[in-house]
Write a protein that holds these residues in place. Structure first.
Motif, PDB file in Angstrom:
ATOM      1  N   ALA A 176       0.674  -1.147   0.177  1.00  0.00           N
ATOM      2  CA  ALA A 176      -0.080   0.065  -0.013  1.00  0.00           C
ATOM      3  C   ALA A 176       0.863   1.229  -0.074  1.00  0.00           C
ATOM      4  CB  ALA A 176      -0.862   0.145   1.232  1.00  0.00           C
ATOM      5  N   THR A 177       0.654   2.116  -0.584  1.00  0.00           N
ATOM      6  CA  THR A 177       0.973   3.560  -0.674  1.00  0.00           C
ATOM      7  C   THR A 177       0.475   4.387   0.415  1.00  0.00           C
ATOM      8  OG1 THR A 177       1.559   3.358  -2.985  1.00  0.00           O
ATOM      9  CG2 THR A 177       1.710   5.467  -2.058  1.00  0.00           C
TER      10      THR A 177
ATOM     11  N   GLY B  72       9.693  -1.581   3.023  1.00  0.00           N
ATOM     12  CA  GLY B  72       9.305  -0.481   2.172  1.00  0.00           C
ATOM     13  C   GLY B  72      10.079   0.501   2.488  1.00  0.00           C
ATOM     14  N   TRP B  73       9.498   1.895   2.297  1.00  0.00           N
ATOM     15  CA  TRP B  73      10.208   2.949   2.189  1.00  0.00           C
ATOM     16  C   TRP B  73       9.327   4.166   2.779  1.00  0.00           C
ATOM     17  CZ3 TRP B  73       8.389   6.744  -0.962  1.00  0.00           C
ATOM     18  CH2 TRP B  73       7.611   6.114  -2.046  1.00  0.00           C
TER      19      TRP B  73
ATOM     20  N   SER C 115       8.275  17.416  -1.215  1.00  0.00           N
ATOM     21  CA  SER C 115       8.495  18.843  -1.574  1.00  0.00           C
ATOM     22  C   SER C 115       7.310  19.648  -1.196  1.00  0.00           C
ATOM     23  CB  SER C 115       8.981  19.127  -3.064  1.00  0.00           C
ATOM     24  OG  SER C 115       7.838  18.848  -4.000  1.00  0.00           O
ATOM     25  N   HIS C 116       6.154  18.753  -0.996  1.00  0.00           N
ATOM     26  CA  HIS C 116       5.037  19.387  -0.517  1.00  0.00           C
ATOM     27  C   HIS C 116       4.677  19.551   1.052  1.00  0.00           C
ATOM     28  CE1 HIS C 116       3.832  19.284  -4.708  1.00  0.00           C
ATOM     29  NE2 HIS C 116       4.000  17.899  -4.730  1.00  0.00           N
ATOM     30  N   GLY C 117       5.866  18.861   1.673  1.00  0.00           N
ATOM     31  CA  GLY C 117       5.862  18.997   3.150  1.00  0.00           C
ATOM     32  C   GLY C 117       5.111  17.882   3.601  1.00  0.00           C
ATOM     33  N   THR C 118       4.707  17.022   2.838  1.00  0.00           N
ATOM     34  CA  THR C 118       4.175  15.542   3.463  1.00  0.00           C
ATOM     35  C   THR C 118       5.236  14.445   3.463  1.00  0.00           C
ATOM     36  OG1 THR C 118       3.540  14.787   1.157  1.00  0.00           O
ATOM     37  CG2 THR C 118       2.023  16.153   2.277  1.00  0.00           C
ATOM     38  N   VAL C 119       4.882  13.264   4.102  1.00  0.00           N
ATOM     39  CA  VAL C 119       5.702  12.128   4.115  1.00  0.00           C
ATOM     40  C   VAL C 119       5.033  11.071   3.048  1.00  0.00           C
ATOM     41  CG1 VAL C 119       6.661  10.375   5.775  1.00  0.00           C
ATOM     42  CG2 VAL C 119       6.598  12.822   6.416  1.00  0.00           C
ATOM     43  N   GLN C 120       5.604  10.523   2.396  1.00  0.00           N
ATOM     44  CA  GLN C 120       4.843   9.410   1.630  1.00  0.00           C
ATOM     45  C   GLN C 120       5.964   8.106   1.527  1.00  0.00           C
ATOM     46  OE1 GLN C 120       4.675  10.716  -2.517  1.00  0.00           O
ATOM     47  NE2 GLN C 120       2.796   9.054  -2.942  1.00  0.00           N
ATOM     48  N   GLY C 121       5.327   7.095   1.275  1.00  0.00           N
ATOM     49  CA  GLY C 121       6.021   5.817   1.484  1.00  0.00           C
ATOM     50  C   GLY C 121       5.031   4.550   0.837  1.00  0.00           C
ATOM     51  N   GLN C 122       5.671   3.559   0.983  1.00  0.00           N
ATOM     52  CA  GLN C 122       5.111   2.154   0.380  1.00  0.00           C
ATOM     53  C   GLN C 122       5.279   1.302   1.755  1.00  0.00           C
ATOM     54  OE1 GLN C 122       6.596  -0.671  -2.665  1.00  0.00           O
ATOM     55  NE2 GLN C 122       5.112   0.387  -3.803  1.00  0.00           N
TER      56      GLN C 122
END
Length: 105
Positions: free
Chosen positions: A11-12, A44-45, A50-57
């Motif tokens: 999941a993302t 995962g990671w 650059s939008h100030g969020t944290v994203q991962g998988q």
């Protein structure tokens, strides 16, 4: 890498800090997210955007992925205030694509 098992998912995740929280806060939230994922045996990671969020998988057994999702929604990092945690692109997988859980820069 673990042997393939039935019931694994990928999941993302996208986590947004509350308004007014800085990118440094986002980075600080990546560290506990990595620690919680490792504690749950997930791979995962995670990275700051650059939008100030944290994203991962997130990848691993479905029940453990759900635990991390709930942790991000309800608890999260002690260094940040999460306004929203969203999960998308969930897919059943037969093999893990990562060996551990990393912070990408």
């Amino acid at each position: 890498m673990a042997e393939p098992q039935e019931g694994w998912v990928r999941a993302t995740a996208t986590v947004e800090p509350r308004e007014g929280w800085s990118g440094l806060t986002s980075f600080c939230s990546a560290l506990p997210s990595q620690g919680e994922a490792k504690r749950l045996g997930l791979v995962g990671w995670v990275q700051n955007t650059s939008h100030g969020t944290v994203q991962g998988q997130i990848q691993g057994p479905t029940a453990r992925v759900r635990e991390l999702q709930e942790w991000l929604r309800k608890v999260g990092s002690p260094q940040s205030c999460i306004s929203r945690a969203e999960f998308s692109n969930e897919k059943k997988i037969t093999a893990l694509e990562h060996k551990d859980f990393q912070i990408w820069k």
